[in-house]
Motif scaffolding. Structure first.
Motif, PDB file in Angstrom:
ATOM      1  N   HIS A  72      50.697  39.128  91.057  1.00  0.00           N
ATOM      2  CA  HIS A  72      49.512  39.961  90.821  1.00  0.00           C
ATOM      3  C   HIS A  72      49.687  41.020  89.742  1.00  0.00           C
ATOM      4  CE1 HIS A  72      47.605  38.069  94.224  1.00  0.00           C
ATOM      5  NE2 HIS A  72      48.664  38.350  94.960  1.00  0.00           N
ATOM      6  N   HIS A  73      50.861  41.079  89.120  1.00  0.00           N
ATOM      7  CA  HIS A  73      51.085  42.108  88.097  1.00  0.00           C
ATOM      8  C   HIS A  73      52.172  41.692  87.109  1.00  0.00           C
ATOM      9  CE1 HIS A  73      54.365  43.153  90.935  1.00  0.00           C
ATOM     10  NE2 HIS A  73      54.969  43.667  89.872  1.00  0.00           N
ATOM     11  N   ILE A  74      52.239  42.459  86.031  1.00  0.00           N
ATOM     12  CA  ILE A  74      53.347  42.353  85.088  1.00  0.00           C
ATOM     13  C   ILE A  74      54.234  43.558  85.383  1.00  0.00           C
ATOM     14  CG2 ILE A  74      54.060  42.407  82.648  1.00  0.00           C
ATOM     15  CD1 ILE A  74      52.387  39.910  83.271  1.00  0.00           C
ATOM     16  N   GLY A  75      55.507  43.309  85.633  1.00  0.00           N
ATOM     17  CA  GLY A  75      56.450  44.400  85.855  1.00  0.00           C
ATOM     18  C   GLY A  75      57.041  44.810  84.519  1.00  0.00           C
ATOM     19  N   PHE A  76      57.109  46.109  84.292  1.00  0.00           N
ATOM     20  CA  PHE A  76      57.662  46.652  83.042  1.00  0.00           C
ATOM     21  C   PHE A  76      58.772  47.610  83.445  1.00  0.00           C
ATOM     22  CE2 PHE A  76      56.897  49.728  79.305  1.00  0.00           C
ATOM     23  CZ  PHE A  76      57.627  48.954  78.405  1.00  0.00           C
ATOM     24  N   TYR A  77      59.956  47.432  82.858  1.00  0.00           N
ATOM     25  CA  TYR A  77      61.139  48.191  83.267  1.00  0.00           C
ATOM     26  C   TYR A  77      61.718  48.949  82.066  1.00  0.00           C
ATOM     27  CZ  TYR A  77      60.313  44.799  86.880  1.00  0.00           C
ATOM     28  OH  TYR A  77      59.694  44.033  87.836  1.00  0.00           O
ATOM     29  N   PRO A  78      61.236  50.177  81.848  1.00  0.00           N
ATOM     30  CA  PRO A  78      61.692  50.934  80.685  1.00  0.00           C
ATOM     31  C   PRO A  78      62.766  51.987  81.018  1.00  0.00           C
ATOM     32  CG  PRO A  78      59.685  51.914  81.508  1.00  0.00           C
ATOM     33  CD  PRO A  78      60.038  50.774  82.447  1.00  0.00           C
ATOM     34  N   THR A  79      63.404  51.909  82.163  1.00  0.00           N
ATOM     35  CA  THR A  79      64.407  52.855  82.675  1.00  0.00           C
ATOM     36  C   THR A  79      63.764  54.070  83.348  1.00  0.00           C
ATOM     37  OG1 THR A  79      64.778  54.298  80.765  1.00  0.00           O
ATOM     38  CG2 THR A  79      66.055  52.230  80.824  1.00  0.00           C
ATOM     39  N   PRO A  80      64.469  54.686  84.294  1.00  0.00           N
ATOM     40  CA  PRO A  80      63.927  55.853  85.005  1.00  0.00           C
ATOM     41  C   PRO A  80      63.542  57.018  84.093  1.00  0.00           C
ATOM     42  CG  PRO A  80      65.804  54.962  86.198  1.00  0.00           C
ATOM     43  CD  PRO A  80      65.734  54.226  84.887  1.00  0.00           C
ATOM     44  N   SER A  81      64.315  57.260  83.035  1.00  0.00           N
ATOM     45  CA  SER A  81      63.995  58.397  82.153  1.00  0.00           C
ATOM     46  C   SER A  81      62.630  58.232  81.492  1.00  0.00           C
ATOM     47  CB  SER A  81      65.079  58.591  81.092  1.00  0.00           C
ATOM     48  OG  SER A  81      65.196  57.429  80.297  1.00  0.00           O
ATOM     49  N   ALA A  82      62.288  57.010  81.110  1.00  0.00           N
ATOM     50  CA  ALA A  82      60.989  56.755  80.473  1.00  0.00           C
ATOM     51  C   ALA A  82      59.851  56.865  81.487  1.00  0.00           C
ATOM     52  CB  ALA A  82      60.986  55.381  79.807  1.00  0.00           C
ATOM     53  N   SER A  91      50.029  57.746  85.998  1.00  0.00           N
ATOM     54  CA  SER A  91      49.541  58.121  87.332  1.00  0.00           C
ATOM     55  C   SER A  91      48.619  57.083  87.966  1.00  0.00           C
ATOM     56  CB  SER A  91      48.861  59.486  87.280  1.00  0.00           C
ATOM     57  OG  SER A  91      47.750  59.441  86.405  1.00  0.00           O
ATOM     58  N   LYS A  92      47.921  56.288  87.154  1.00  0.00           N
ATOM     59  CA  LYS A  92      47.014  55.300  87.754  1.00  0.00           C
ATOM     60  C   LYS A  92      47.672  53.932  87.986  1.00  0.00           C
ATOM     61  CE  LYS A  92      44.592  54.501  83.340  1.00  0.00           C
ATOM     62  NZ  LYS A  92      44.992  55.656  82.539  1.00  0.00           N
ATOM     63  N   PHE A  93      48.980  53.849  87.760  1.00  0.00           N
ATOM     64  CA  PHE A  93      49.710  52.601  87.990  1.00  0.00           C
ATOM     65  C   PHE A  93      50.731  52.787  89.101  1.00  0.00           C
ATOM     66  CE2 PHE A  93      48.536  52.658  83.479  1.00  0.00           C
ATOM     67  CZ  PHE A  93      47.773  51.494  83.415  1.00  0.00           C
ATOM     68  N   ILE A 100      57.254  49.918  86.360  1.00  0.00           N
ATOM     69  CA  ILE A 100      55.807  50.147  86.337  1.00  0.00           C
ATOM     70  C   ILE A 100      55.145  48.798  86.599  1.00  0.00           C
ATOM     71  CG2 ILE A 100      53.850  50.947  84.940  1.00  0.00           C
ATOM     72  CD1 ILE A 100      56.178  52.136  83.036  1.00  0.00           C
ATOM     73  N   GLN A 101      54.062  48.800  87.366  1.00  0.00           N
ATOM     74  CA  GLN A 101      53.311  47.570  87.604  1.00  0.00           C
ATOM     75  C   GLN A 101      51.954  47.644  86.903  1.00  0.00           C
ATOM     76  OE1 GLN A 101      52.951  46.769  91.800  1.00  0.00           O
ATOM     77  NE2 GLN A 101      55.159  46.718  92.114  1.00  0.00           N
ATOM     78  N   PHE A 102      51.698  46.661  86.052  1.00  0.00           N
ATOM     79  CA  PHE A 102      50.409  46.553  85.388  1.00  0.00           C
ATOM     80  C   PHE A 102      49.657  45.393  86.046  1.00  0.00           C
ATOM     81  CE2 PHE A 102      53.057  48.193  81.720  1.00  0.00           C
ATOM     82  CZ  PHE A 102      52.586  49.502  81.813  1.00  0.00           C
ATOM     83  N   PRO A 111      48.672  50.750  73.978  1.00  0.00           N
ATOM     84  CA  PRO A 111      49.142  51.969  73.290  1.00  0.00           C
ATOM     85  C   PRO A 111      50.214  52.708  74.104  1.00  0.00           C
ATOM     86  CG  PRO A 111      46.747  51.815  73.195  1.00  0.00           C
ATOM     87  CD  PRO A 111      47.220  50.747  74.150  1.00  0.00           C
ATOM     88  N   LEU A 112      50.073  52.709  75.412  1.00  0.00           N
ATOM     89  CA  LEU A 112      51.051  53.365  76.279  1.00  0.00           C
ATOM     90  C   LEU A 112      52.377  52.592  76.278  1.00  0.00           C
ATOM     91  CD1 LEU A 112      51.804  55.569  78.300  1.00  0.00           C
ATOM     92  CD2 LEU A 112      50.695  54.212  80.091  1.00  0.00           C
ATOM     93  N   ILE A 113      52.309  51.281  76.344  1.00  0.00           N
ATOM     94  CA  ILE A 113      53.519  50.447  76.307  1.00  0.00           C
ATOM     95  C   ILE A 113      54.252  50.680  74.987  1.00  0.00           C
ATOM     96  CG2 ILE A 113      54.376  48.052  76.228  1.00  0.00           C
ATOM     97  CD1 ILE A 113      51.958  47.406  78.172  1.00  0.00           C
ATOM     98  N   ARG A 114      53.480  50.792  73.902  1.00  0.00           N
ATOM     99  CA  ARG A 114      54.067  51.049  72.584  1.00  0.00           C
ATOM    100  C   ARG A 114      54.776  52.409  72.573  1.00  0.00           C
ATOM    101  NH1 ARG A 114      50.640  48.345  69.757  1.00  0.00           N
ATOM    102  NH2 ARG A 114      48.933  49.767  70.117  1.00  0.00           N
TER     103      ARG A 114
END
Length: 133
Positions: A72-82, A91-93, A100-102, A111-114
């Motif tokens: 049901h989502h795309i998981g994005f793993y940019p590290t805890p610091s990010a 906040s809405k994810f 992060i789950q999109f 734009p946020l992912i970028r």
């Protein structure tokens, strides 16, 4: 840890690269995975693509970000610091310490992912500077 991306990869042979991973993903996730890949490539020019832990990963000296398809989502793993640095924007994810789950039914916040990927590039360069003598 949610392991549903491993279920997706358990078809006979594991994908050998990011393109194979995307092509093996559920149809409804493929377009978003391609958008994600293009967005990360644009934000981290020169980053090396590979599969880490069965997920597409982008590295520049060290791993910058990884992502994966789920039911049901795309998981994005940019590290805890990010995740911490962009807490207000996220906040809405649904988020966890380093993820992060999109939702698949909503457009990706490109734009946020970028911005998050660019943050990881800067962080990677700054971290490497600390180790130089």
């Amino acid at each position: 840890m949610n392991r549903s991306h491993e279920i997706m990869n358990s078809k006979k042979t594991r994908p050998k690269g990011v393109t194979e991973y995307i092509n093996a993903a559920p149809k409804e996730a493929q377009k978003k995975l391609r958008e994600m890949r293009a967005c990360i490539c644009a934000a981290a020019p020169g980053a090396k693509e590979s599969l880490k832990w069965g997920m597409p990963a982008f590295s520049y000296r060290r791993i910058l970000v990884t992502f994966a398809a789920f039911k049901h989502h795309i998981g994005f793993y940019p590290t805890p610091s990010a995740v911490k640095a962009f807490a207000n924007d996220l906040s809405k994810f649904a988020t966890a310490k380093g993820s992060i789950q999109f939702p698949l039914e909503k457009p990706l916040p490109l734009p946020l992912i970028r911005k998050i990927t660019a943050f990881r590039v800067r962080e990677s360069i700054e971290e490497d500077r600390k180790w130089r003598t």
